[in-house]
Design a protein around this motif. Structure first.
Motif, PDB file in Angstrom:
ATOM      1  N   CYS A  76       0.826  -1.216   0.000  1.00  0.00           N
ATOM      2  CA  CYS A  76       0.000   0.000   0.000  1.00  0.00           C
ATOM      3  C   CYS A  76       0.858   1.263   0.000  1.00  0.00           C
ATOM      4  CB  CYS A  76      -0.935   0.001   1.194  1.00  0.00           C
ATOM      5  SG  CYS A  76      -2.250  -1.211   1.081  1.00  0.00           S
ATOM      6  N   VAL A  77       1.949   1.246   0.751  1.00  0.00           N
ATOM      7  CA  VAL A  77       2.843   2.411   0.780  1.00  0.00           C
ATOM      8  C   VAL A  77       3.493   2.616  -0.584  1.00  0.00           C
ATOM      9  CG1 VAL A  77       4.993   3.304   1.754  1.00  0.00           C
ATOM     10  CG2 VAL A  77       3.270   2.337   3.247  1.00  0.00           C
ATOM     11  N   ILE A  78       3.944   1.537  -1.209  1.00  0.00           N
ATOM     12  CA  ILE A  78       4.543   1.641  -2.540  1.00  0.00           C
ATOM     13  C   ILE A  78       3.517   2.169  -3.536  1.00  0.00           C
ATOM     14  CG2 ILE A  78       5.558   0.308  -4.442  1.00  0.00           C
ATOM     15  CD1 ILE A  78       7.433   0.815  -2.077  1.00  0.00           C
ATOM     16  N   PHE A  79       2.284   1.674  -3.475  1.00  0.00           N
ATOM     17  CA  PHE A  79       1.252   2.181  -4.369  1.00  0.00           C
ATOM     18  C   PHE A  79       0.978   3.658  -4.106  1.00  0.00           C
ATOM     19  CE2 PHE A  79      -3.115   3.359  -5.262  1.00  0.00           C
ATOM     20  CZ  PHE A  79      -3.127   3.165  -6.635  1.00  0.00           C
ATOM     21  N   THR A  80       0.970   4.048  -2.843  1.00  0.00           N
ATOM     22  CA  THR A  80       0.720   5.441  -2.517  1.00  0.00           C
ATOM     23  C   THR A  80       1.790   6.336  -3.126  1.00  0.00           C
ATOM     24  OG1 THR A  80      -0.338   4.828  -0.445  1.00  0.00           O
ATOM     25  CG2 THR A  80       0.414   7.092  -0.633  1.00  0.00           C
ATOM     26  N   PHE A  81       3.034   5.925  -3.049  1.00  0.00           N
ATOM     27  CA  PHE A  81       4.113   6.746  -3.585  1.00  0.00           C
ATOM     28  C   PHE A  81       4.164   6.708  -5.109  1.00  0.00           C
ATOM     29  CE2 PHE A  81       8.556   7.533  -4.743  1.00  0.00           C
ATOM     30  CZ  PHE A  81       8.678   8.810  -4.226  1.00  0.00           C
ATOM     31  N   ILE A  82       4.176   5.515  -5.696  1.00  0.00           N
ATOM     32  CA  ILE A  82       4.304   5.389  -7.149  1.00  0.00           C
ATOM     33  C   ILE A  82       2.967   5.634  -7.844  1.00  0.00           C
ATOM     34  CG2 ILE A  82       4.821   3.765  -9.011  1.00  0.00           C
ATOM     35  CD1 ILE A  82       6.899   2.517  -7.166  1.00  0.00           C
ATOM     36  N   GLY A  83       1.920   5.054  -7.328  1.00  0.00           N
ATOM     37  CA  GLY A  83       0.618   5.177  -7.971  1.00  0.00           C
ATOM     38  C   GLY A  83       0.110   6.598  -8.045  1.00  0.00           C
ATOM     39  N   VAL A  84       0.304   7.355  -6.990  1.00  0.00           N
ATOM     40  CA  VAL A  84      -0.169   8.739  -6.994  1.00  0.00           C
ATOM     41  C   VAL A  84       0.665   9.583  -7.951  1.00  0.00           C
ATOM     42  CG1 VAL A  84      -0.379  10.817  -5.581  1.00  0.00           C
ATOM     43  CG2 VAL A  84      -1.172   8.639  -4.705  1.00  0.00           C
ATOM     44  N   ASN A  85       1.970   9.339  -8.030  1.00  0.00           N
ATOM     45  CA  ASN A  85       2.822  10.122  -8.919  1.00  0.00           C
ATOM     46  C   ASN A  85       2.628   9.786 -10.390  1.00  0.00           C
ATOM     47  OD1 ASN A  85       4.188  11.832  -7.151  1.00  0.00           O
ATOM     48  ND2 ASN A  85       5.535  10.178  -6.528  1.00  0.00           N
ATOM     49  N   ILE A  86       2.448   8.512 -10.706  1.00  0.00           N
ATOM     50  CA  ILE A  86       2.398   8.089 -12.110  1.00  0.00           C
ATOM     51  C   ILE A  86       0.966   7.962 -12.624  1.00  0.00           C
ATOM     52  CG2 ILE A  86       2.956   6.198 -13.686  1.00  0.00           C
ATOM     53  CD1 ILE A  86       5.454   5.724 -11.958  1.00  0.00           C
ATOM     54  N   LEU A  87       0.128   7.282 -11.866  1.00  0.00           N
ATOM     55  CA  LEU A  87      -1.223   6.997 -12.348  1.00  0.00           C
ATOM     56  C   LEU A  87      -2.196   8.154 -12.143  1.00  0.00           C
ATOM     57  CD1 LEU A  87      -1.563   3.337 -11.033  1.00  0.00           C
ATOM     58  CD2 LEU A  87      -0.939   4.091 -13.334  1.00  0.00           C
ATOM     59  N   LEU A  88      -1.973   8.964 -11.138  1.00  0.00           N
ATOM     60  CA  LEU A  88      -2.899  10.050 -10.825  1.00  0.00           C
ATOM     61  C   LEU A  88      -2.173  11.399 -10.757  1.00  0.00           C
ATOM     62  CD1 LEU A  88      -4.767   8.222  -7.937  1.00  0.00           C
ATOM     63  CD2 LEU A  88      -5.537   8.453 -10.291  1.00  0.00           C
TER      64      LEU A  88
END
Length: 52
Positions: free
Chosen positions: A33-45
């Protein structure tokens, strides 16, 4: 969201007495979840909530 996940982890560890494999599995889910929060928010959103 990240703070909520880790506060739940601490609650389960200290107040509910979770130990061993169960806590390790929860920690792995937390890390994902932490990895998604960092990468997902920057790249996907991208937008105003980006960390850059």
């Amino acid at each position: 969201m990240t703070w909520t996940i880790y506060s739940t982890y601490l609650h389960l560890r200290f107040n509910k007495g979770w130990k061993g494999k169960t806590l390790v599995r929860f920690s792995i889910i937390d890390f994902i979840c932490v990895i998604f929060t960092f990468i997902g928010v920057n790249i996907l959103l991208p937008g105003i909530h980006s960390y850059r």
